[in-house]
Design a protein around this motif. Structure first.
Motif, short mmCIF file in Angstrom:
data_model
loop_
_atom_site.label_atom_id
_atom_site.label_comp_id
_atom_site.label_asym_id
_atom_site.label_seq_id
_atom_site.Cartn_x
_atom_site.Cartn_y
_atom_site.Cartn_z
N ARG A 1 10.05 -30.08 -33.59
CA ARG A 1 8.60 -30.10 -33.77
C ARG A 1 8.09 -31.51 -34.06
O ARG A 1 7.02 -31.90 -33.59
N CYS A 2 8.85 -32.29 -34.80
CA CYS A 2 8.47 -33.67 -35.08
C CYS A 2 8.53 -34.50 -33.79
O CYS A 2 7.66 -35.33 -33.52
N TRP A 3 9.56 -34.25 -32.99
CA TRP A 3 9.69 -34.91 -31.68
C TRP A 3 8.50 -34.56 -30.79
O TRP A 3 7.93 -35.44 -30.13
N ALA A 4 8.11 -33.29 -30.77
CA ALA A 4 7.00 -32.85 -29.93
C ALA A 4 5.69 -33.50 -30.38
O ALA A 4 4.87 -33.92 -29.56
N ARG A 5 5.51 -33.61 -31.68
CA ARG A 5 4.28 -34.23 -32.19
C ARG A 5 4.25 -35.72 -31.88
O ARG A 5 3.20 -36.29 -31.56
N ALA A 6 5.40 -36.38 -31.95
CA ALA A 6 5.47 -37.82 -31.68
C ALA A 6 5.07 -38.13 -30.24
O ALA A 6 4.56 -39.22 -29.96
N HIS A 7 5.29 -37.17 -29.34
CA HIS A 7 4.99 -37.39 -27.93
C HIS A 7 3.75 -36.61 -27.48
O HIS A 7 3.56 -36.41 -26.27
N SER A 8 2.94 -36.19 -28.44
CA SER A 8 1.66 -35.50 -28.16
C SER A 8 1.84 -34.22 -27.34
O SER A 8 0.96 -33.85 -26.55
N LEU A 9 2.98 -33.54 -27.53
CA LEU A 9 3.18 -32.24 -26.90
C LEU A 9 2.48 -31.15 -27.70
O LEU A 9 2.19 -30.07 -27.17
N THR A 10 2.26 -31.40 -28.98
CA THR A 10 1.51 -30.48 -29.84
C THR A 10 0.30 -31.22 -30.41
O THR A 10 0.25 -32.45 -30.41
N SER A 11 -0.67 -30.44 -30.88
CA SER A 11 -1.90 -31.04 -31.40
C SER A 11 -2.54 -30.08 -32.39
O SER A 11 -2.35 -28.86 -32.32
N ASN A 12 -3.32 -30.65 -33.33
CA ASN A 12 -4.08 -29.83 -34.26
C ASN A 12 -5.30 -29.20 -33.59
O ASN A 12 -5.88 -28.25 -34.11
N ILE A 13 -5.68 -29.76 -32.45
CA ILE A 13 -6.86 -29.28 -31.73
C ILE A 13 -6.43 -28.21 -30.72
O ILE A 13 -5.49 -28.41 -29.95
N PRO A 14 -7.08 -27.04 -30.72
CA PRO A 14 -6.73 -26.00 -29.75
C PRO A 14 -6.88 -26.51 -28.32
O PRO A 14 -7.79 -27.28 -28.00
N GLY A 15 -5.96 -26.10 -27.45
CA GLY A 15 -6.01 -26.55 -26.06
C GLY A 15 -4.80 -26.09 -25.29
O GLY A 15 -4.21 -25.04 -25.59
N ALA A 16 -4.39 -26.85 -24.30
CA ALA A 16 -3.31 -26.47 -23.40
C ALA A 16 -1.94 -26.90 -23.91
O ALA A 16 -0.95 -26.82 -23.17
N TRP A 17 -1.86 -27.36 -25.16
CA TRP A 17 -0.60 -27.85 -25.72
C TRP A 17 0.32 -26.71 -26.14
O TRP A 17 -0.13 -25.60 -26.42
N ILE A 18 1.60 -27.01 -26.23
CA ILE A 18 2.57 -26.08 -26.80
C ILE A 18 2.33 -26.04 -28.31
O ILE A 18 2.10 -27.07 -28.94
N THR A 19 2.40 -24.85 -28.91
CA THR A 19 2.20 -24.72 -30.35
C THR A 19 3.53 -24.82 -31.09
O THR A 19 4.61 -24.64 -30.51
N ASN A 20 3.44 -25.08 -32.38
CA ASN A 20 4.64 -25.12 -33.21
C ASN A 20 5.34 -23.77 -33.24
O ASN A 20 6.57 -23.70 -33.30
#
Length: 586
Positions: free
Chosen positions: A363-382
């Motif tokens: 999850r930290c790796w995904a956040r570092a590469h903007s795969l996840t986001s606090n803003i709802p959208g097309a991103w993968i969730t935690n």
């Protein structure tokens, strides 16, 4: 209270302290007066430092036992806004006149606050009885009696409390510093887990916040319970994560069942019922209830700001900030399936110490590469990433985690649970689940996680942790992860094709980078990132620390490597660990 990301870091600090000093800087001891032993929280947040594959001989508490104990603890607790120069010793002596204190700690969030747990609930009532409402000569105030109090000093001093607990994860520079001084990649994953996981104090503050909101809701619905769910309770919570809670109105109904049975037996032909107001549907009832609670929090809830009533969502909710705790809160009602999902993740996170370490790192790796986001959208969730890790660990040989169907087969009559027509039955006693015999290292698991999903046939297969095997997708969603309980739902339906492709590309790059780490690693005194730290660097900042020659971009290397593997393994069967020949499918 937003969590600190790591994706923006482009270089490491120029100077490092000694390793033992660095490690001490993030330890959060509970040694000052009034705190419980650290082992109390270790039951709920298992450490990631145990030997892999070894059987834990200690008794593992059920999710329901942890929830009950934390709730009772919160009901004996008050939250006090304090002046910065409060004298800690005199402060505790003053409060002790209302009864013995079991635990306390200070923290900062828009000022200095103290969380004080008494040994008896009556002590809270005694303190409230000796508390006054603010003087109306300043600004008009709504006289609400709560357990959120404000301390005034008659004789100010220059004393400052010695220990103020930090409610945020370490900075990016501090994290990279810690990872650089780790002894191995396994040690790096465990270091990241310890730095980011919820502390004992943070968990207490979350349950207390729910309890304070419950006090407000109880004015309308006596006997209701406000329960935390999601990352706050499932052992995968990260410092700074939101606080999800739901208003449980069924609790009072469940408590009334024995009473109703006695009534039928003792009162002959008579039975008394409450008069209620009927509405057309359960959804409308939920919307009306949350609308009223939202208004109440907005107008009367101390510390509740920015209240939004989001009633037309698939799951209606009230969103607000609890200023004193610093938590962003989402309140829903009668969300029992979400609590069962939290319990299931709690079980998976408690069965093996490698699970949480791997989830936190992915999850930290995904956040570092903007795969996840606090803003709802097309991103993968935690949540989706967590389920993907669980699925991957079910696919190992031997499996590290059992499938949900196997947990269901171990259940007995008391575990049976049907929620809104969905079968949510699984074994709740962790001590009855046989530990895995798998002894693979975290380094190997991380590398093969990226390799597995870098080659996964997302175009045709779905992810299903009930059975722990790949299945044909029921629709054309780019990423299909079956909801564990509401099996007709896809928890990753929001993910776009471009975001999935980005995940696949980054997973392949990360697998290649970790493959190079097998050739060696720099010394701890080196300023060059290595191992997990390399994976957390933003795009364009990836280094190959062991190569002395001018390297081609990683993507080119990976492209060449993939082509080579694909040509050499066309006829090779799938491996027992879920390895597959490299594929261009996303």
């Amino acid at each position: 209270m937003a969590a600190c990301g790591v994706g923006f870091l482009t270089r490491l600090p120029l100077h490092f302290q000694r390793r033992n000093r660095v490690q001490r800087s993030i330890c959060r001891h509970l040694s000052h007066p009034g705190t419980v032993a650290a082992s109390f929280g270790s039951e709920e947040q298992p450490s990631g430092g145990a030997e892999t594959g070894s059987e834990d001989k200690t008794h593992r508490r059920r999710f329901s036992e942890v929830q009950k104990e934390r709730r009772e603890q919160a009901l004996r607790t008050v939250l006090i806004h304090c002046p910065n120069n409060v004298n800690e010793k005199k402060f505790l002596k003053y409060l002790s006149q209302h009864g013995p204190i079991n635990n306390h700690f200070f923290y900062e969030s828009f000022g200095l606050y103290a969380v004080v747990e008494f040994c008896q609930k009556d002590s809270v009532i005694s303190l409230q009885n000796g508390t006054h409402f603010p003087n109306e000569s300043t600004e008009p105030a709504i006289p609400l009696r709560s357990r959120f109090l404000n301390l005034k000093l008659k004789n100010p001093s220059n004393h400052i409390p010695e220990q103020r607990n930090n409610q945020l994860p370490p900075s990016s520079n501090k994290l990279f510093e810690l990872l650089n001084y780790a002894e191995s990649i396994d040690d790096q994953l465990n270091t990241l887990l310890k730095a980011f996981q919820l502390t004992e104090e943070n968990v207490r503050l979350r349950y207390l916040t729910c309890s304070l909101i419950e006090d407000v809701a109880a004015a309308y619905f006596p006997g209701c319970v406000v329960r935390p769910f999601g990352s706050s309770v499932n052992t995968f919570g990260k410092l700074g994560c939101d606080l999800d809670m739901f208003l449980d109105l069924d609790e009072s109904r469940r408590l009334d069942i024995p009473k109703i049975l006695r009534m039928y037996k003792n009162t002959g032909s008579f039975l008394m019922e409450f008069q209620v107001k009927n509405v057309p549907s359960e959804r409308i009832a939920t919307q009306k209830i949350l609308s009223v609670i939202g208004e109440c929090l907005d107008n009367f809830g101390p510390g509740c700001v920015g209240v939004q009533k989001i009633l037309n969502a698939r799951c209606p909710l009230v969103r607000f900030s609890h200023q004193a705790s610093g938590f962003q809160c989402d309140l829903t009602t009668n969300n029992s399936i979400a609590l069962k999902s939290s319990e299931l993740l709690y079980i998976y996170g408690s069965l093996d110490p490698r699970v949480r370490a791997l989830v936190f790192s992915v999850r930290c790796w995904a956040r570092a590469h903007s795969l996840t986001s606090n803003i709802p959208g097309a991103w993968i969730t935690n949540f989706s990433l967590t389920v993907m890790v669980i699925f991957f660990l079910q696919r190992r040989s031997p499996p590290i985690l059992p499938t949900l169907d196997s947990l269901k087969s171990l259940a007995d009559a008391e575990d049976r649970c049907i929620v809104d027509g969905h079968n949510c039955t699984f074994i709740r006693d962790l001590n009855k689940i046989k530990p895995s015999g798998n002894t693979e290292t975290l380094e190997l698991l991380l590398k093969e996680f990226f390799e597995y999903f870098g080659n996964f046939a997302f175009k045709k297969n779905s992810i299903n942790i009930r059975q722990g095997r790949e299945q044909n997708k029921p629709d054309s969603s780019p990423l299909y992860i079956q909801n564990p309980f509401e099996t007709s739902l896809n928890i990753s339906k929001n993910v776009s094709q471009s975001q999935l492709q980005k995940f696949v590309d980054l997973a392949r790059d990360s697998a290649w980078i970790l493959e190079q780490e097998d050739k060696g690693q720099p010394s701890p005194s080196s300023k060059q990132p290595w191992g997990l730290a390399t994976l957390l660097l933003p795009p364009g900042a990836v280094h190959t620390p062991l190569s002395k020659k001018k390297a081609k971009p990683v993507s080119e290397k990976v492209k060449s490597l993939l082509a080579s593997i694909k040509s050499n393994s066309t006829d090779s069967p799938k491996g027992t660990h879920g390895k597959r020949a490299m594929s261009t499918e996303a």
